[in-house]
Enzyme design. Structure first.
Site, PDB file in Angstrom:
ATOM      1  N   CYS A  33       0.941  -1.294  -0.065  1.00 54.68           N
ATOM      2  CA  CYS A  33       0.086  -0.085  -0.096  1.00 54.68           C
ATOM      3  C   CYS A  33       0.793   1.109  -0.038  1.00 54.68           C
ATOM      4  O   CYS A  33       1.795   1.159   0.901  1.00 54.68           O
ATOM      5  CB  CYS A  33      -0.816   0.137   1.149  1.00 54.68           C
ATOM      6  SG  CYS A  33      -1.864   1.302   1.294  1.00 54.68           S
TER       7      CYS A  33
ATOM      8  N   CYS B 242      -0.549   3.459  -7.171  1.00 55.38           N
ATOM      9  CA  CYS B 242      -1.423   2.780  -6.220  1.00 55.38           C
ATOM     10  C   CYS B 242      -1.391   1.324  -6.605  1.00 55.38           C
ATOM     11  O   CYS B 242      -1.665   1.197  -7.827  1.00 55.38           O
ATOM     12  CB  CYS B 242      -2.985   3.779  -6.274  1.00 55.38           C
ATOM     13  SG  CYS B 242      -3.960   2.773  -5.131  1.00 55.38           S
TER      14      CYS B 242
END
Length: 268
Positions: free
Chosen positions: A70, A177
């Site tokens: 992440c 991302c």
């Protein structure tokens, strides 16, 4: 060999699939936080607390390494995660692949969440690794959520909106991302210009998977010979949703990475 991965949601699938390709024998622990997502809008203190809880749920399964799959958690919570878990469990963060994208020459576009786009962290990476390359930061509001919930219409709309902000002459796109890597080919199709060479997409999944294996002292691809035995146990898959042992979410099976993991890994 057991590798744990953590994220707010299913963005960890890309790195998990990369680990599976490098070490087909490895057991995987996928720890996410559907009760607390999205993490992006949270304060640093709140996000760090959520990330620590998700990491500790994974750590209870005694992995050989933990991948923080992440970008947001890597930016805000990585020092706290390392302070809590290392040296017992190596913790590997995720960094946008700006350096290799810039090394290929420009122009480069960086697709990222609105919270990351323009942040001091991302601007610092651009200054450090891409100061001599034309870089466009492209905010992608809603794309991570659309991918998380496998909302096909929203995925198409948010990719189209980001593509409209991307200069037509870009040669590379950084997927800033982890969720975006699950729809990489759809991003490529939206950005690729027919008169230009093939667009290069730069994700982080392969690099963090390889680094996790290096941190454990293993060589990528060095699965034990016993794995080739048809009687050998298949690698396991443990799924933790906000600490609860569950199956892979239905949305995960929308993506090739999720289907691959489900196909080769019995749930533990």
């Amino acid at each position: 060999m057991k590798i744990a991965l953590m994220d707010s949601g299913i963005g960890l699938l890309a790195a998990a699939a990369a680990v599976r390709r490098l070490r087909p024998d490895a057991d995987l622990v996928l720890s996410s936080d559907p009760d607390g997502m999205p993490w992006g809008p949270r304060t640093t203190e709140d996000l760090t607390a959520r990330a620590l809880a998700v990491a500790e749920a994974a750590a209870a399964h005694r992995p050989d390494a933990l991948i923080v799959a992440c970008n947001t958690a890597s930016v805000h919570a990585l020092p706290a995660l390392r302070a809590r878990l290392e040296p017992g469990i190596p913790v590997i963060g995720t960094v946008p692949a700006i350096k290799p994208a810039a090394a290929g020459g420009g122009p480069v576009a960086i697709w990222a969440t609105p919270a990351t786009t323009g942040s001091p962290y991302q601007r610092g990476l651009i200054e450090q690794f891409a100061s001599d390359v034309a870089v466009t930061e492209v905010p992608c509001p809603g794309l991570a959520d659309a991918v998380q919930y496998a909302d096909e219409k929203a995925i198409d709309e948010t990719i189209a909106a980001a593509a409209a902000l991307t200069p037509p002459d870009v040669r590379a796109v950084v997927l800033g991302c982890t969720h975006y890597e699950l729809v990489a080919e759809r991003i490529r199709a939206a950005v690729q210009q027919p008169q230009l060479p093939p667009l290069v997409l730069h994700g982080s999944a392969g690099a963090v998977a390889a680094q996790a294996l290096r941190r454990t002292g293993e060589r990528p691809g060095a699965a034990p010979a016993a794995v080739a035995d048809s009687d050998a146990a298949a690698p396991g898959l443990t799924v933790l949703l906000s600490g609860r042992a569950e199956q892979l979410p239905r949305e995960a099976l929308t993506y090739a990475e999720g289907r691959m993991l489900a196909a080769v890994s019995p749930a533990l």
